[in-house]
Design a protein around this motif. Structure first.
Motif, PDB file in Angstrom:
ATOM      1  N   UNK A   1       0.837  -1.202   0.000  1.00 52.35           N
ATOM      2  CA  UNK A   1       0.000   0.000   0.000  1.00 52.35           C
ATOM      3  C   UNK A   1       0.872   1.252   0.000  1.00 52.35           C
ATOM      4  N   UNK A   2       1.930   1.234   0.802  1.00 52.93           N
ATOM      5  CA  UNK A   2       2.852   2.373   0.877  1.00 52.93           C
ATOM      6  C   UNK A   2       3.567   2.591  -0.444  1.00 52.93           C
ATOM      7  N   UNK A   3       4.027   1.516  -1.062  1.00 53.73           N
ATOM      8  CA  UNK A   3       4.743   1.626  -2.337  1.00 53.73           C
ATOM      9  C   UNK A   3       3.852   2.197  -3.436  1.00 53.73           C
ATOM     10  N   UNK A   4       2.608   1.733  -3.508  1.00 53.86           N
ATOM     11  CA  UNK A   4       1.689   2.234  -4.532  1.00 53.86           C
ATOM     12  C   UNK A   4       1.431   3.722  -4.319  1.00 53.86           C
ATOM     13  N   UNK A   5       1.191   4.116  -3.083  1.00 52.84           N
ATOM     14  CA  UNK A   5       0.952   5.526  -2.783  1.00 52.84           C
ATOM     15  C   UNK A   5       2.141   6.388  -3.199  1.00 52.84           C
ATOM     16  N   UNK A   6       3.357   5.921  -2.908  1.00 52.51           N
ATOM     17  CA  UNK A   6       4.562   6.675  -3.245  1.00 52.51           C
ATOM     18  C   UNK A   6       4.814   6.674  -4.753  1.00 52.51           C
ATOM     19  N   UNK A   7       4.537   5.580  -5.418  1.00 49.77           N
ATOM     20  CA  UNK A   7       4.701   5.522  -6.875  1.00 49.77           C
ATOM     21  C   UNK A   7       3.766   6.509  -7.568  1.00 49.77           C
ATOM     22  N   UNK A   8       2.534   6.590  -7.094  1.00 50.53           N
ATOM     23  CA  UNK A   8       1.588   7.534  -7.673  1.00 50.53           C
ATOM     24  C   UNK A   8       2.064   8.965  -7.466  1.00 50.53           C
ATOM     25  N   UNK A   9       2.597   9.259  -6.274  1.00 49.41           N
ATOM     26  CA  UNK A   9       3.081  10.605  -5.980  1.00 49.41           C
ATOM     27  C   UNK A   9       4.283  10.962  -6.843  1.00 49.41           C
ATOM     28  N   UNK A  10       5.119   9.979  -7.124  1.00 51.69           N
ATOM     29  CA  UNK A  10       6.337  10.226  -7.912  1.00 51.69           C
ATOM     30  C   UNK A  10       6.040  10.606  -9.351  1.00 51.69           C
ATOM     31  N   UNK A  11       4.850  10.311  -9.817  1.00 50.69           N
ATOM     32  CA  UNK A  11       4.502  10.620 -11.210  1.00 50.69           C
ATOM     33  C   UNK A  11       4.479  12.120 -11.477  1.00 50.69           C
ATOM     34  N   UNK A  12       4.306  12.926 -10.434  1.00 48.80           N
ATOM     35  CA  UNK A  12       4.243  14.376 -10.620  1.00 48.80           C
ATOM     36  C   UNK A  12       5.488  15.087 -10.086  1.00 48.80           C
TER      37      UNK A  12
END
Length: 368
Positions: free
Chosen positions: A343-354
């Motif tokens: 869950x943490x990795x997905x949240x951080x991956x989504x944030x990294x897109x911007x």
């Protein structure tokens, strides 16, 4: 009650109590178009459900999940996904004896001090059954990661002081023994110890190790929202976890800079590290190497031997806790650790897109 929501862009909110009608989770921020069915989630819940061996609570719960929203014709819709698991085998009467006393190792006293009231049936929100929602959401997160070629391997590294031997490491063995240990010899040794402690009406703790491969470099934030800080919070939010290590963890305190620093090299045109003491994260940001996490899990606090405590009247009393409890939490917590990490990795991956303007330009220009 605050604090039941975790994440920003990929967000989960768990709800329910151990002896209430049901437990569940609402997952918000899941992209549309992901193939998702009940079996995807059920396979994860089956890894944490009770009654799988003599080393887990004999509470008989199927923990069958139902998808209430967010999925249509086998695909996620981009709207909140609501998942529910009904409680069936709750013996609330088992807890009537402790309604007015504080169990050692539990949150009874602190709940009373905070709220002036508590659900004494199995611990209410502080029960291990709260993790049902985390695991259900984790199954979705793991599916998203798999589509990005990010893989997670989680297992019991140590139980009751008995550690696996990495020379005997066999990942196929993890699901072949009730302890989720990748070392058959160590698992057999632990089984002997557990039988001994069960006969003594005692419990055992351990360490869960989580290895994440395929995580791209550049994910995470450099200050408060560090990737390692978020992972540590995610794991520490699990009720039974009392310590978290990343990379070499506490061993760095006895190391030296010359030994602890991971040197870089170019190999076949790629930048690589020659070691991984940092555990795949530098400055709060993923470095492209394997991320290594460990969670220290305490012994089950509910034990059948007599313990000294105090009741709500302030009287010294002795109690013997009845009911059905795990003599060890570690095996069933393996999938919980994996889920919170995912869950943490997905949240951080989504944030990294911007985090980089070029990525934004590439995305929107490609849409034209």
């Amino acid at each position: 009650m605050a604090g039941s929501t975790y994440g920003n862009l990929f967000k989960i909110t768990t709800w329910g109590e151990s002896h209430g009608k049901a437990l569940g989770v609402v997952v918000d921020g899941c992209p549309a178009g992901i193939s998702l069915c009940k079996s995807d989630i059920q396979s994860f819940l089956d890894r944490r459900k009770p009654g799988q061996s003599s080393f887990s609570t004999q509470r008989s719960e199927d923990d069958q999940v139902e998808i209430l929203s967010g999925v249509f014709e086998g695909k996620t819709t981009g709207t909140p996904i609501s998942l529910i698991v009904y409680n069936k085998d709750h013996h609330s009467a088992d807890y009537s004896q402790i309604a007015d006393c504080y169990r050692p190792g539990h949150a009874d006293y602190t709940f009373d001090k905070k709220y002036g009231f508590r659900d004494y049936r199995g611990g209410g929100r502080s029960s291990g059954r709260e993790t049902i929602g985390r695991v259900a959401a984790g199954a979705i997160a793991v599916k998203i990661l798999s589509m990005l070629d990010v893989k997670i391997l989680t297992y019991s590294r140590e139980i009751g002081g008995i550690k696996i031997n990495y020379d005997n490491f066999d990942r196929t063995e993890i699901n072949q023994n009730p302890l989720y240990m990748p070392d058959k010899s160590a698992a057999l040794e632990v089984e002997t110890l557990l039988k001994e402690k069960m006969s003594e009406m005692d419990s055992v703790g351990g360490v869960i190790e989580c290895k994440i491969s395929g995580m791209p470099a550049g994910v995470g934030e450099p200050v408060f929202d560090k990737l390692d800080a978020d992972l540590a919070k995610a794991l520490m939010s699990i009720g039974a976890v009392k310590g978290v290590e990343i990379g070499d963890g506490f061993a760095v305190a006895a190391s030296f800079g010359s030994a602890n620093n991971d040197e870089f090299q170019m190999q076949q045109g790629n930048l690589v590290k020659t070691s991984n003491h940092a555990g795949g994260i530098l400055g709060g940001i993923s470095d492209g190497s394997e991320i290594i996490l460990r969670a220290a899990v305490k012994p089950t606090p509910s034990i059948a031997r007599i313990q000294h405590t105090v009741n709500r009247k302030g009287e010294n009393i002795d109690i013997r806790i009845k009911g059905r409890h795990d003599p060890i939490i570690v095996p069933r917590a393996v999938v919980v650790v994996e889920s919170m990490a995912a869950i943490t990795l997905v949240n951080q991956l989504f944030a990294a897109m911007t985090s980089n303007m070029e990525r934004i330009i590439d995305f929107w220009k490609s849409e034209k």
